[in-house]
Enzyme design. Structure first.
Site, short mmCIF file in Angstrom:
data_model
loop_
_atom_site.label_atom_id
_atom_site.label_comp_id
_atom_site.label_asym_id
_atom_site.label_seq_id
_atom_site.Cartn_x
_atom_site.Cartn_y
_atom_site.Cartn_z
N GLU A 182 40.65 9.92 -5.69
CA GLU A 182 40.38 10.70 -4.48
C GLU A 182 39.51 9.90 -3.51
O GLU A 182 38.42 10.33 -3.14
CB GLU A 182 39.65 12.00 -4.85
CG GLU A 182 40.38 12.89 -5.84
CD GLU A 182 39.50 14.02 -6.38
OE1 GLU A 182 38.32 14.15 -5.96
OE2 GLU A 182 39.99 14.79 -7.22
N TYR A 234 20.88 10.80 6.06
CA TYR A 234 20.72 10.03 4.82
C TYR A 234 19.90 8.77 5.02
O TYR A 234 19.87 7.92 4.14
CB TYR A 234 22.08 9.57 4.27
CG TYR A 234 23.15 10.62 4.24
CD1 TYR A 234 23.06 11.72 3.39
CD2 TYR A 234 24.27 10.50 5.04
CE1 TYR A 234 24.07 12.68 3.36
CE2 TYR A 234 25.28 11.45 5.02
CZ TYR A 234 25.16 12.53 4.17
OH TYR A 234 26.16 13.46 4.16
N CYS A 262 17.06 16.23 21.53
CA CYS A 262 15.63 16.53 21.45
C CYS A 262 15.16 16.62 20.00
O CYS A 262 14.78 17.70 19.52
CB CYS A 262 15.34 17.83 22.18
SG CYS A 262 16.02 17.78 23.83
N GLU A 263 15.23 15.55 19.28
CA GLU A 263 14.76 15.47 17.89
C GLU A 263 14.34 14.02 17.64
O GLU A 263 15.07 13.10 18.03
CB GLU A 263 15.89 15.76 16.89
CG GLU A 263 16.53 17.09 17.06
CD GLU A 263 16.49 17.93 15.78
OE1 GLU A 263 15.76 17.56 14.83
OE2 GLU A 263 17.18 18.94 15.79
N1 LLP Z 1 36.34 13.85 -4.29
C1 LLP Z 1 35.36 14.77 -4.27
C2 LLP Z 1 35.45 15.92 -5.17
C3 LLP Z 1 34.27 14.60 -3.39
O1 LLP Z 1 33.30 15.50 -3.39
C4 LLP Z 1 34.23 13.49 -2.52
C5 LLP Z 1 33.12 13.29 -1.59
C6 LLP Z 1 35.30 12.57 -2.57
C7 LLP Z 1 36.33 12.78 -3.47
C8 LLP Z 1 35.37 11.37 -1.69
O2 LLP Z 1 34.32 10.49 -1.96
P1 LLP Z 1 34.27 9.06 -1.22
O3 LLP Z 1 35.43 8.24 -1.74
O4 LLP Z 1 34.36 9.28 0.23
O5 LLP Z 1 32.97 8.51 -1.63
N2 LLP Z 1 28.74 12.72 3.89
C9 LLP Z 1 28.34 11.73 2.92
C10 LLP Z 1 29.34 11.60 1.80
C11 LLP Z 1 29.65 12.91 1.07
C12 LLP Z 1 30.67 12.76 -0.01
C13 LLP Z 1 31.07 14.08 -0.53
N3 LLP Z 1 32.12 14.08 -1.50
C14 LLP Z 1 28.09 10.41 3.64
O6 LLP Z 1 28.24 10.35 4.86
O7 LLP Z 1 27.71 9.43 3.01
#
Ligand code: LLP
Length: 422
Positions: A279, A322, A350-351
């Site tokens: 995924e 983050y 404004c932050e």
């Molecule tokens: N599968 C599931 C169940 C997930 O919760 C996520 C990401 C992915 C796949 C995809 O993960 P990736 O390959 O993108 O690492 N907003 C945060 C990242 C949050 C990820 C949430 N879940 C950021 O900007 O770093």
């Protein structure tokens, strides 16, 4: 550029261009702030997974949450991808973009019954179930439609992914998945439910992972579970290892390529008959996109210099949320009389947390364009209208062509759903 842009981002006569399109031309045509993606970089990232997994029965389910623009979904659908969704909204987007429902996995701790019904009606490949309560309600909903719901249990392998705590998801303390030691009994419960079909097992331990060891460790725990289930007469058709592979955000970061990253995991899984699902989100789109922004004002303070730009934390929340680092570069080569200085690159919101980068060495003047790199994942997808700011336009370049894939929002659209008291 030293980041993993595979040569798609380069300077020609000092001017930064993505594929063969000068970024200044994108800004001229569509304004700023603007997200710009390279089609070739997106395709290349996808092909990285295809090559790494060659010869195995696999399904690459793009995690839609990373960037859900229809053009990007459509591009991956055309390449044969499946999709990992977490809401009815993402289901609708994938279907609107021409995605194949039969290749969708549905993750998430809080699926509503309406979302379950929509996904069952569409005929998705698998629900990744995250609790005992969800098993019960999915069984009921499927029964009410006269259907059987294909399921995997999302288990929590309790491995430390060594990433930012907000994006670590596979630890015991996390809200996601079910504890791996409860999985056996839950599979038996699922097996006894008349409207569920057990298809596999899923896990996802976290995001922006740079070290391949934790995911290989998770795989060995998943294999042990699959073997224990098989001894008890429950055969799994697939193992879903989730997403999580990181991208380079800093020039000095050295993220392994997809083949190297997956090698230890594939070694752990060698000889297995189950289909493998992944995924990936960030690793397919992160390095393929940048945020283009224009410097409105240079402010030289006694302690700090600020480059106030027209993009802000509502456009790219990652630095504020983050403390994430994105490389920031000037689009044009500096004029001879411009001196290098250290700037905080900030937005107009404004932050105090409204910054895109702090302490950056830049040789720039007011009106110059900046590119915030590796912003293709969780950039536009996490943007908001905070401070009543219309969301940015999105452009995809392909060779020397540019395509507007999302128009900039208009102010009218921002309050079209609101009404005053009569
Ligand atoms: N599968 C599931 C169940 C997930 O919760 C996520 C990401 C992915 C796949 C995809 O993960 P990736 O390959 O993108 O690492 N907003 C945060 C990242 C949050 C990820 C949430 N879940 C950021 O900007 O770093």
């Amino acid at each position: 550029m030293s980041l993993d842009w595979n040569g798609y981002l380069a300077r020609q006569n000092g001017r930064l261009q993505l594929e063969s399109v000068p970024l200044a031309e994108v800004a001229h045509a569509h304004g700023t702030p603007c997200y710009v993606y390279s089609r070739a970089a997106l395709e290349d990232a996808y092909q990285g997974y295809v090559s790494a997994l060659a010869g195995r029965d696999t399904l690459i389910c793009y995690a839609v949450k990373a960037n859900s623009n229809l053009a990007i979904l459509n591009l991956f659908a055309r390449l044969g991808a499946g999709f990992d969704i977490v809401s009815g909204g993402e289901l609708a987007r994938v279907l609107a973009a021409g995605g194949d429902a039969g290749k969708i996995v549905f993750s998430g701790v809080g699926k509503t019954r309406a979302e379950m019904r929509a996904a069952l009606a569409a005929g998705i490949y698998c629900f990744n179930v995250e609790s005992a309560s969800e098993l019960e309600s999915l069984n009921e909903v499927a029964g009410s439609l006269g259907l059987r719901a294909p399921i995997a249990l999302r288990v929590n392998p309790d491995v430390d992914p060594k990433t930012h705590p907000y994006i670590a998801t596979g630890l015991k303390s996390s809200k996601f998945g079910v504890a791996i030691d409860e999985a056996l009994s839950l599979y038996h419960r699922a097996q006894a439910m008349p409207h569920l079909d057990i298809r596999g097992v899923a896990c996802h331990i976290g995001s922006q992972l740079l070290d391949p060891a934790p995911i290989a460790e998770a795989a060995t725990k998943i294999i042990d579970l699959a073997d224990a289930l098989s001894r008890e007469g429950i055969a799994l058709a697939h193992l879903d290892l989730g997403g999580g592979k990181g991208v380079n955000y800093r020039a000095d970061e050295a993220t392994p390529n997809t083949v190297d990253y997956l090698a230890p995991l594939l070694a752990a899984l060698s000889g297995r008959r189950e289909r493998l699902l992944f995924e990936p989100g960030r690793s397919l789109v992160g390095a393929a996109g940048l945020l283009l922004t224009r410097i409105e004002i240079l402010k030289h303070g006694s302690e700090k210099n600020f480059a106030v730009v027209d993009a802000a934390m509502n456009d790219l929340a990652r630095p504020a949320l983050y403390d994430a680092w994105h490389e920031i570069v000037a689009v044009a080569a500096p004029a001879d009389d411009v001196k290098t200085a250290t700037y905080d690159v900030v937005g107009p919101i404004c932050e105090s947390g409204d910054f895109l980068g702090q302490g950056r060495e830049l040789a720039v003047a007011e009106g110059d364009l900046l590119a915030v790199l590796s912003a293709g994942a969780y950039g536009m997808a996490m943007s908001s209208n905070y401070n009543t700011r219309p969301r940015a336009a999105e452009v995809m370049v392909s060779g020397s062509q540019m395509h507007l894939i999302r128009r900039r929002e208009t102010l009218d659209q921002l309050f079209a759903l609101e009404s005053v008291l009569s």
